[in-house]
Design an enzyme around this catalytic site. Structure first.
Site, short mmCIF file in Angstrom:
data_model
loop_
_atom_site.label_atom_id
_atom_site.label_comp_id
_atom_site.label_asym_id
_atom_site.label_seq_id
_atom_site.Cartn_x
_atom_site.Cartn_y
_atom_site.Cartn_z
N ASP A 3 0.78 -1.24 0.02
CA ASP A 3 0.17 -0.11 0.08
C ASP A 3 0.83 1.19 0.05
O ASP A 3 2.14 1.12 0.27
CB ASP A 3 -0.90 -0.19 1.29
N ASP A 17 -0.29 5.11 1.15
CA ASP A 17 -0.36 6.09 2.04
C ASP A 17 -0.68 5.57 3.46
O ASP A 17 -1.36 4.31 3.46
CB ASP A 17 -1.77 6.85 1.72
#
Length: 215
Positions: free
Chosen positions: A8, A10
């Site tokens: 991922d 953020d």
């Protein structure tokens, strides 16, 4: 045998929580809407932007939500007061994994424009063999972006690992039958992450690197 590590963005590689919350709140403020709380915005980080806005502003129609999206994007690009930085150890971790011959990928709720911008800014574009964004596939926690990454790399789910800081990441990986590791330095509580049976929950990227060396 692990061949592919999917990150991922953020809250996992980049500490962007404050910037995301600030820009969402400013967009609502500009439109004279009820400004969502810090915690409510924090909780939707990781979803695609349209899906996040729909959860935060469920009583508003598609037209208003589009104005919120436009305002958020404008503030995110122009904002100088709240900037995001990579978490400590991010570059070293990626460099080490690449040196081990592992494929690296990104599966993110960001838009393609947003991800490409930040990859260029951080100089990390060349680290990743494949990237997928929410606006070119389906938002988390649907597993489609993981399926697409696996198809493009030719890697089986059991030979990949999804790494993220939210339940959206963990659920997506679970639905794709993929091993997963949670990160405690992001936006969702470790108790919530544990509900999806991750291999472990790392306190930070240094702890994550140590664990990955043992795989």
């Amino acid at each position: 045998m692990t061949k592919l590590v999917i990150f991922d963005w953020d809250g996992t590689l980049m500490d962007s929580e404050r910037q995301i919350v600030h820009c969402m709140q400013m967009s609502a403020h500009d439109l004279e809407l009820v400004v969502p709380t810090y915690e409510s915005v924090r909780h939707i980080i990781g979803l695609g932007l349209p899906e996040a806005i729909e959860r935060l502003f469920p009583r508003h129609d598609a037209g208003i939500r589009e104005l919120i999206r436009q305002g958020y994007a404008r503030h995110f690009v122009a904002n100088a007061a709240v900037q995001s930085n990579l978490f400590p150890g991010a570059i070293e971790l990626l460099d080490e994994l690449r040196g081990q011959g592992l494929l690296l990928a990104v599966a993110t709720g960001k838009s393609r424009i947003g991800l490409d911008r930040v990859l260029t800014k951080t100089g990390l574009t060349s680290f990743f063999s494949v990237t997928r964004t929410a606006d070119e596939t389906v938002s988390k926690p649907h597993p489609r972006m993981l399926h697409e990454i696996l198809a493009e790399t030719g890697v089986m789910p059991s030979d990949a690992i999804m790494i993220g800081d939210t339940t959206f990441d963990m659920e997506m990986a679970e639905r794709a039958d993929m091993p997963r590791i949670g990160l405690a330095h992001g936006v969702h509580e470790t108790k919530a992450l544990r509900a999806f049976a991750p291999l472990m929950i790392a306190d930070d990227l240094f702890a994550l690197a140590a664990h990955l060396r043992s795989l």
